[in-house]
Design a protein around this motif. Structure first.
Motif, PDB file in Angstrom:
ATOM      1  N   GLU A 180     -96.285  23.240 100.250  1.00 16.08           N
ATOM      2  CA  GLU A 180     -96.148  22.166  99.256  1.00 16.08           C
ATOM      3  C   GLU A 180     -97.328  22.178  98.284  1.00 16.08           C
ATOM      4  O   GLU A 180     -97.156  21.955  97.078  1.00 16.08           O
ATOM      5  CB  GLU A 180     -96.073  20.810  99.960  1.00 16.08           C
TER       6      GLU A 180
ATOM      7  N   GLU B 259     -96.081  23.874 106.296  1.00 11.18           N
ATOM      8  CA  GLU B 259     -95.290  23.193 105.253  1.00 11.18           C
ATOM      9  C   GLU B 259     -96.194  22.519 104.231  1.00 11.18           C
ATOM     10  O   GLU B 259     -95.917  22.535 103.026  1.00 11.18           O
ATOM     11  CB  GLU B 259     -94.360  22.175 105.904  1.00 11.18           C
TER      12      GLU B 259
ATOM     13  N   ASP C 223     -96.764  24.906  95.730  1.00 11.13           N
ATOM     14  CA  ASP C 223     -95.760  24.499  94.733  1.00 11.13           C
ATOM     15  C   ASP C 223     -96.378  23.578  93.680  1.00 11.13           C
ATOM     16  O   ASP C 223     -96.093  23.696  92.487  1.00 11.13           O
ATOM     17  CB  ASP C 223     -94.589  23.790  95.418  1.00 11.13           C
TER      18      ASP C 223
ATOM     19  N   ARG D  41    -101.981  15.183 100.926  1.00  9.90           N
ATOM     20  CA  ARG D  41    -101.768  16.315 101.844  1.00  9.90           C
ATOM     21  C   ARG D  41    -103.018  16.603 102.677  1.00  9.90           C
ATOM     22  O   ARG D  41    -102.906  17.038 103.832  1.00  9.90           O
ATOM     23  CB  ARG D  41    -101.358  17.561 101.059  1.00  9.90           C
TER      24      ARG D  41
END
Length: 495
Positions: free
Chosen positions: A399, A395, A402, A373
């Motif tokens: 992520e 986004e 999460d 990422r």
């Protein structure tokens, strides 16, 4: 990387123009307080900021790059020297921290630091010890210092790293020592370990290397390096909001079952994969595993991370004893081919660890996807032309959160609540920042939505949870910020 720490004669060079007047009042107050406390005028002022990590959580100590930016909250040290002795006299601008005094103990020892005691002056001693071990002075200057920090302790914004970096810089300036940004960073990384925190290096790098108006891409392998990253120039402009959960995440107290444990679990992952993949040598960081496994590959870094994750998921054995929730020390011992005593001596003797099971598989998943990422976030920032860039960045932040919650177990209910409120009120992305388990969150939005977002979090989180908070305390807990300058010497007060 041989750049020296900058010396500025204006506060505009350090802080955003909107904060200069407020900072001017603060600096003048500190100069007056120093003069009143020590009966003399200050000779120097240094400062080092906290940081917010935009993406790349808990991967720096695995060898992977991260993407933080410095914030305006910082530690400022006002000081003067003497040749009459080598004592250090410390006063904190906050009266709840009592004054301290200690003496130089010689080249070998420098100063004693009792890491078992939660003591504010220990963080100064870390920077002092680290710098003087490098300098090898017979008799360092005696110091009179006033410390002022507004980075919330335990807020996930690296208050401890800001303090250690500012402390080391104060020693440099006081003793007229040569030093580069890289040397200051490397010293501070090692120095903070004197208080029992196994730091990876991101916090110190961001505090020292950051530049105003830029985020920072920090890499640790093959050598510490930092590269400026220009955030997308959008209309309306991007903005970041930082909200402190006010759940204290003090590394000193929680490290054995949180931070230090995660370091050990990722080391176990490196050991296991280097053996399972048949690498030419045993290594214990996942970045080393990646580099050795793909030594002759032409794949991109993102592709390498994806393929390594797929192989890791195939290779990890079943978690029998825990029913799918980690391995016992006996199981890890069998997996890596080391005895339990060897594992304990290597990884758990200096930095204490408390756990029932080692969740090595889950930590590997987080580290490899989070490292991927970071590349994706940096690539998106370089694409200044896409109208979709902001959504992509948001986004990726979501992520990351999460994964921090589900794979690295470093979130908490308060973090989850603030992130959920933020997304409902116009944040493109929201995630924890820092070690987690409390501390702060960072949200990506635009300048037109900042006030709405801040007010929503005040109304839905702070006021119901902390009904006695004053408006001043609320404004201190949640703030918007822009990328700020890193460590610096300020000499504008001499004019």
């Amino acid at each position: 990387m041989s750049v020296t720490v900058p010396v500025y004669d204006t506060l505009e060079s350090i802080y955003d123009i909107s904060s200069v007047a407020k900072q001017g009042v603060r600096y003048n107050r500190l100069i007056d307080q120093f003069t009143e406390t020590y009966g003399r005028k200050p000779e120097f002022i240094v400062r080092s900021p906290g940081r917010v990590n935009l993406i790349g959580e808990h991967i720096d100590y695995c060898g992977f790059g991260v993407l933080p930016m410095a914030i305006e909250r910082d530690v400022v040290i006002v000081g003067a020297t003497t040749d009459a002795d080598s004592k250090t006299r410390l006063t904190n601008a906050d009266p709840k921290y009592p004054p301290r005094e200690f003496d130089y103990e010689g080249k070998e020892k420098v100063v004693t630091i009792d890491a078992s005691e939660l003591e504010w002056s220990n963080y100064f001693k870390c920077g002092y010890k680290g710098m003087l071990e490098r300098a090898n002075l017979d008799k360092p200057k005696g110091l009179s210092l006033l410390v002022d920090g507004n980075v919330p302790a335990g807020g996930g914004l690296s208050s401890s790293a800001a303090f250690v970096c500012a402390s080391a810089l104060a020693v440099i300036v006081a003793n007229k020592l040569p030093s580069t940004k890289q040397e200051l960073t490397e010293i501070a990384i090692v120095a903070e370990r004197n208080v029992g925190v196994n730091s990876g290096g991101m916090d110190q790098s961001a505090s020292v290397f950051s530049e105003k108006d830029y985020a920072l891409r920090v890499e640790f392998v093959p050598r510490l390096s930092a590269q400026r990253v220009k955030l997308p120039q959008t209309k309306p402009a991007l903005a970041f909001v930082i909200a402190n959960t006010l759940v204290k995440a003090d590394k000193f107290v929680t490290a054995p079952r949180h931070y230090n444990l995660r370091v050990v679990e990722t080391k176990m992952a490196g050991l296991f994969l280097s053996k399972a993949l048949g690498l030419p040598k045993t290594v214990d960081t996942l970045k080393e595993v990646l580099d050795l496994y793909f030594a002759s590959s032409s794949l991109t870094e993102e592709q390498k991370l994806t393929q390594l994750l797929e192989r890791a998921e195939e290779l990890f054995p079943e978690e029998v004893a825990s029913g799918g929730n980690g391995y016992t020390l006996d199981e890890v011992s069998a997996m890596v081919g080391w005895s339990k005593d060897e594992l304990h001596e290597k990884y758990m003797s200096r930095f204490p660890v408390q756990t029932d099971f080692f969740r090595v598989r889950q930590r590997t998943h987080h580290v490899l996807t989070e490292a991927r990422r970071v590349y994706q976030f940096s690539d998106a920032c370089e694409d200044q032309s896409s109208d979709n860039t902001v959504k992509v960045l948001g986004e990726l932040m979501n992520e990351s959160q999460d994964s921090c919650k589900n794979m690295f177990d470093c979130s908490c209910p308060e973090i989850e609540q603030i992130c959920e409120i933020a997304r409902r009120h116009g944040a493109y992305g929201a995630r924890l920042t820092g070690a987690g388990w409390g501390g702060s969150t960072v949200m990506l939005t635009d300048v037109t939505n900042v006030d709405k977002l801040i007010n929503a979090i005040k109304d839905e989180y702070y006021r119901p949870t902390f009904p006695t908070m004053s408006e001043e305390e609320l404004d201190d807990a949640i703030l918007s910020t822009k990328p700020c300058s890193g460590s610096a010497v300020f000499d504008g007060f001499k004019q």
